[in-house]
Design a protein around this motif. Structure first.
Motif, PDB file in Angstrom:
ATOM      1  N   LYS A 243      45.054  44.127  46.466  1.00  0.00           N
ATOM      2  CA  LYS A 243      44.313  42.942  46.878  1.00  0.00           C
ATOM      3  C   LYS A 243      43.102  43.273  47.734  1.00  0.00           C
ATOM      4  CE  LYS A 243      48.328  39.873  46.725  1.00  0.00           C
ATOM      5  NZ  LYS A 243      49.225  38.966  47.495  1.00  0.00           N
ATOM      6  N   GLN A 244      43.057  44.479  48.294  1.00  0.00           N
ATOM      7  CA  GLN A 244      42.000  44.825  49.232  1.00  0.00           C
ATOM      8  C   GLN A 244      41.485  46.239  48.991  1.00  0.00           C
ATOM      9  OE1 GLN A 244      44.465  44.101  52.748  1.00  0.00           O
ATOM     10  NE2 GLN A 244      43.173  42.347  53.268  1.00  0.00           N
ATOM     11  N   LEU A 245      40.280  46.489  49.495  1.00  0.00           N
ATOM     12  CA  LEU A 245      39.694  47.822  49.528  1.00  0.00           C
ATOM     13  C   LEU A 245      39.304  48.133  50.965  1.00  0.00           C
ATOM     14  CD1 LEU A 245      37.272  47.729  46.477  1.00  0.00           C
ATOM     15  CD2 LEU A 245      39.033  49.467  46.807  1.00  0.00           C
ATOM     16  N   VAL A 246      39.619  49.329  51.419  1.00  0.00           N
ATOM     17  CA  VAL A 246      39.112  49.785  52.693  1.00  0.00           C
ATOM     18  C   VAL A 246      37.997  50.789  52.407  1.00  0.00           C
ATOM     19  CG1 VAL A 246      40.777  51.692  52.940  1.00  0.00           C
ATOM     20  CG2 VAL A 246      39.715  50.713  54.974  1.00  0.00           C
ATOM     21  N   ASP A 252      24.560  49.023  60.417  1.00  0.00           N
ATOM     22  CA  ASP A 252      23.402  49.040  61.298  1.00  0.00           C
ATOM     23  C   ASP A 252      23.130  50.447  61.817  1.00  0.00           C
ATOM     24  OD1 ASP A 252      25.615  49.312  62.818  1.00  0.00           O
ATOM     25  OD2 ASP A 252      25.264  47.578  64.111  1.00  0.00           O
ATOM     26  N   GLY A 253      23.542  51.442  61.057  1.00  0.00           N
ATOM     27  CA  GLY A 253      23.399  52.832  61.475  1.00  0.00           C
ATOM     28  C   GLY A 253      24.633  53.370  62.152  1.00  0.00           C
ATOM     29  N   ASN A 254      25.566  52.478  62.527  1.00  0.00           N
ATOM     30  CA  ASN A 254      26.822  52.899  63.133  1.00  0.00           C
ATOM     31  C   ASN A 254      27.958  52.758  62.119  1.00  0.00           C
ATOM     32  OD1 ASN A 254      25.795  53.469  65.747  1.00  0.00           O
ATOM     33  ND2 ASN A 254      25.789  51.282  66.225  1.00  0.00           N
ATOM     34  N   PRO A 255      28.940  53.665  62.146  1.00  0.00           N
ATOM     35  CA  PRO A 255      30.026  53.604  61.161  1.00  0.00           C
ATOM     36  C   PRO A 255      30.985  52.453  61.459  1.00  0.00           C
ATOM     37  CG  PRO A 255      30.422  55.368  62.732  1.00  0.00           C
ATOM     38  CD  PRO A 255      29.064  54.835  63.048  1.00  0.00           C
ATOM     39  N   ARG A 256      31.311  51.704  60.428  1.00  0.00           N
ATOM     40  CA  ARG A 256      32.287  50.624  60.539  1.00  0.00           C
ATOM     41  C   ARG A 256      33.269  50.730  59.379  1.00  0.00           C
ATOM     42  NH1 ARG A 256      28.422  45.339  61.778  1.00  0.00           N
ATOM     43  NH2 ARG A 256      28.055  45.770  63.984  1.00  0.00           N
ATOM     44  N   ILE A 257      34.529  50.492  59.658  1.00  0.00           N
ATOM     45  CA  ILE A 257      35.547  50.471  58.611  1.00  0.00           C
ATOM     46  C   ILE A 257      35.857  49.020  58.286  1.00  0.00           C
ATOM     47  CG2 ILE A 257      37.927  51.050  58.013  1.00  0.00           C
ATOM     48  CD1 ILE A 257      37.666  53.539  59.742  1.00  0.00           C
ATOM     49  N   TYR A 258      35.644  48.674  57.030  1.00  0.00           N
ATOM     50  CA  TYR A 258      35.878  47.319  56.562  1.00  0.00           C
ATOM     51  C   TYR A 258      37.072  47.275  55.605  1.00  0.00           C
ATOM     52  CZ  TYR A 258      31.182  45.897  58.125  1.00  0.00           C
ATOM     53  OH  TYR A 258      30.066  45.605  58.866  1.00  0.00           O
ATOM     54  N   VAL A 259      37.740  46.139  55.588  1.00  0.00           N
ATOM     55  CA  VAL A 259      38.697  45.813  54.540  1.00  0.00           C
ATOM     56  C   VAL A 259      38.121  44.652  53.751  1.00  0.00           C
ATOM     57  CG1 VAL A 259      40.970  44.864  54.033  1.00  0.00           C
ATOM     58  CG2 VAL A 259      40.755  46.687  55.718  1.00  0.00           C
ATOM     59  N   TYR A 260      37.880  44.891  52.468  1.00  0.00           N
ATOM     60  CA  TYR A 260      37.280  43.898  51.580  1.00  0.00           C
ATOM     61  C   TYR A 260      38.383  43.238  50.767  1.00  0.00           C
ATOM     62  CZ  TYR A 260      34.500  42.031  47.687  1.00  0.00           C
ATOM     63  OH  TYR A 260      33.936  41.226  46.732  1.00  0.00           O
ATOM     64  N   ASP A 261      38.460  41.909  50.801  1.00  0.00           N
ATOM     65  CA  ASP A 261      39.442  41.155  50.022  1.00  0.00           C
ATOM     66  C   ASP A 261      38.859  40.882  48.639  1.00  0.00           C
ATOM     67  OD1 ASP A 261      40.708  38.505  49.006  1.00  0.00           O
ATOM     68  OD2 ASP A 261      42.059  39.167  50.587  1.00  0.00           O
ATOM     69  N   ILE A 262      39.471  41.460  47.615  1.00  0.00           N
ATOM     70  CA  ILE A 262      38.914  41.378  46.273  1.00  0.00           C
ATOM     71  C   ILE A 262      38.949  39.951  45.736  1.00  0.00           C
ATOM     72  CG2 ILE A 262      39.201  42.171  43.888  1.00  0.00           C
ATOM     73  CD1 ILE A 262      40.237  44.810  45.036  1.00  0.00           C
ATOM     74  N   GLY A 263      39.990  39.207  46.060  1.00  0.00           N
ATOM     75  CA  GLY A 263      40.125  37.864  45.524  1.00  0.00           C
ATOM     76  C   GLY A 263      39.149  36.858  46.105  1.00  0.00           C
TER      77      GLY A 263
END
Length: 462
Positions: A243-246, A252-263
């Motif tokens: 259901k998700q992708l990390v 903005d030039g800084n690293p961020r870890i996101y969780v993307y909800d595919i649905g």
């Protein structure tokens, strides 16, 4: 372990960022649920073929239809769609390298009535040991019913059958499920065709690459870009439930870890920091995300709840500890570290205890990934060139599977038989996705519309 005084508690913030991250493209439109239906009582006899599977001929004529009607899946009608289904199944089984399938363009078309009662004389002189029959029917609700039957030619006997009801957009999934049914019945192994791959799509010159998050089916079809490329995206991984992708993004030039909800197309920020951050990875239960972060010149591995919150530091040794791949049962983590003076593979318990080195062969070792079966660890072996290798979880039984110039970042098929990786061409810097059988055979390139790196093969779709 000691906690670093430089560890910044405020780096972990969990909040929806659909409005904040301007890098997202259009939401990925997911199809509906694929419903498995009973196709009657199929036989379960023993396969008569006793040779090597790569010599096994399989005839796959076009799927029949009881009534040729246009559907949202194909304006040309269900008869034309039946041939497309058979073509996808043929390609799946051929590209796997285990069989010798013959597709619908070289075979006669069976009638709808022959699907459950094959005309054996039609197929007896075509050099195939197995026969696949199937049908596709349009429904009043626009969905499709697809049936798949596998027959043993020598025994003139049905081996297995199954059927599915699918939304029009998911007709290819029915073909992949049929290929999975055939593969599992003939090999006795878990299947993998009905799965998806996430990767980083690369465009632009070598010194100024645009890197976007993209996903596609296991055969390269249904390709979709998720991010626009305004920010660099790296190292995607599917959640265990699909259901998700990390992934890692430099919004903005800084690293961020996101969780993307595919649905829904929404995403959540799990961590952000001005410190270099690398390689987010899911735990098998989907509760945790591993990542690496450099603080004060030292890089360690952390874990954080997938919903965000305070992170826990798992390594605390001078040097660079990167990556992290959980064992299938979630009890251990394999990772890379240069604490011994060069990149090598290490293993630890899921809570960070019991850290010990695994790799003691020549050269360096990086990007380890645990097999879904739990019996192998794939990694990048650096001994002059970069190549994909495997070893046992005890560090023994080293085997090299590729012999390229720069092959790296292996990811496993859901059944643990195929490994995918990306290859960089010498001088040009062009990247592409490749896959190789666990035996080292059947090396092939997977087509993508642009250059590709950082592949991540998801589990079988639910």
């Amino acid at each position: 372990m000691k906690q670093s005084a430089l560890f910044v508690l405020s780096l972990l913030i969990a909040a929806p960022l659909a409005a904040q991250n301007q890098d997202l493209g259009q939401p990925v439109l997911e199809g509906g649920e694929v419903e498995t239906i009973e196709e009657g009582e199929g036989l379960s006899g023993t396969v008569s073929f006793d040779g090597n599977l790569d010599d096994l001929g399989i005839a796959i004529p076009g799927f029949a239809t009881d009534r040729d009607v246009a559907t949202p899946a194909s304006s040309s009608g269900t008869a034309a769609l039946g041939k497309e289904l058979a073509r996808v199944i043929t390609a799946d089984l051929r590209n796997n390298g285990l069989f010798k399938p013959t597709g619908p363009d070289a075979l006669p078309q069976p009638s709808f009535g022959e699907i459950t009662a094959p005309n054996w004389s039609t197929w007896s002189n075509r050099g195939a040991e197995m026969l696949v029959h199937g049908y596709v029917r349009g429904r009043s609700d626009d969905r499709l019913t697809v049936g798949c039957y596998l027959y043993d030619m020598a025994l003139q006997q049905e081996l297995v059958r199954e059927g599915w009801v699918v939304p029009p957009a998911d007709w290819r999934r029915a073909a992949h499920k049929c290929a999975d049914l055939i593969y599992a019945r003939l090999t006795g192994e878990s299947p993998f065709f009905d799965s998806r791959i996430a990767y980083i799509a690369e465009t632009g010159p070598k010194d100024n690459r645009t890197k976007r998050l993209a996903i596609m089916d296991s055969d390269g079809a249904n390709h979709r870009f998720i991010t626009t490329g305004r920010s660099t995206a790296l190292t995607p991984r599917y959640s265990p439930d699909y259901k998700q992708l990390v992934y890692l993004s430099y919004v903005d030039g800084n690293p961020r870890i996101y969780v993307y909800d595919i649905g829904t197309g929404r995403q959540t920020l799990v961590t952000q920091s001005s410190n270099p951050t690398f390689a987010p990875r899911w735990s098998p239960d989907g509760r945790w995300i591993l990542y690496s972060m450099a603080v004060g010149g030292n890089t360690d591995i952390y874990r954080v709840a997938a919903r965000g919150g305070e992170s826990q530091r798992l390594t605390d040794t001078p040097g660079i500890d990167i990556g992290g791949s959980y064992s299938p049962d979630g009890s251990q983590i394999v990772f890379e570290s240069d604490r011994s003076g060069s990149q090598q593979i290490y293993i630890m318990n899921a809570d960070g205890t019991g850290q010990r080195r695994l790799s003691f062969f020549g050269g360096r070792a990086a990007t380890p990934e645990w097999s879904p079966r739990g019996d192998q660890i794939a990694f990048t072996h650096i001994a002059g060139n970069f190549n994909v290798s495997v070893m046992s979880p005890n560090g023994r039984n080293l085997r090299s599977l590729t012999n390229g110039w720069q092959d790296e970042a292996p990811t496993w098929a859901p059944n643990g038989r195929i490994i995918q990786f990306f290859r960089t061409e010498r001088n040009s810097g062009k990247t592409s996705l490749w896959q190789v059988d666990l035996t080292g055979d059947n090396l092939r390139r997977l087509p993508t519309p642009v250059d590709a790196s950082d592949p991540a093969w998801g589990p079988i779709l639910p």
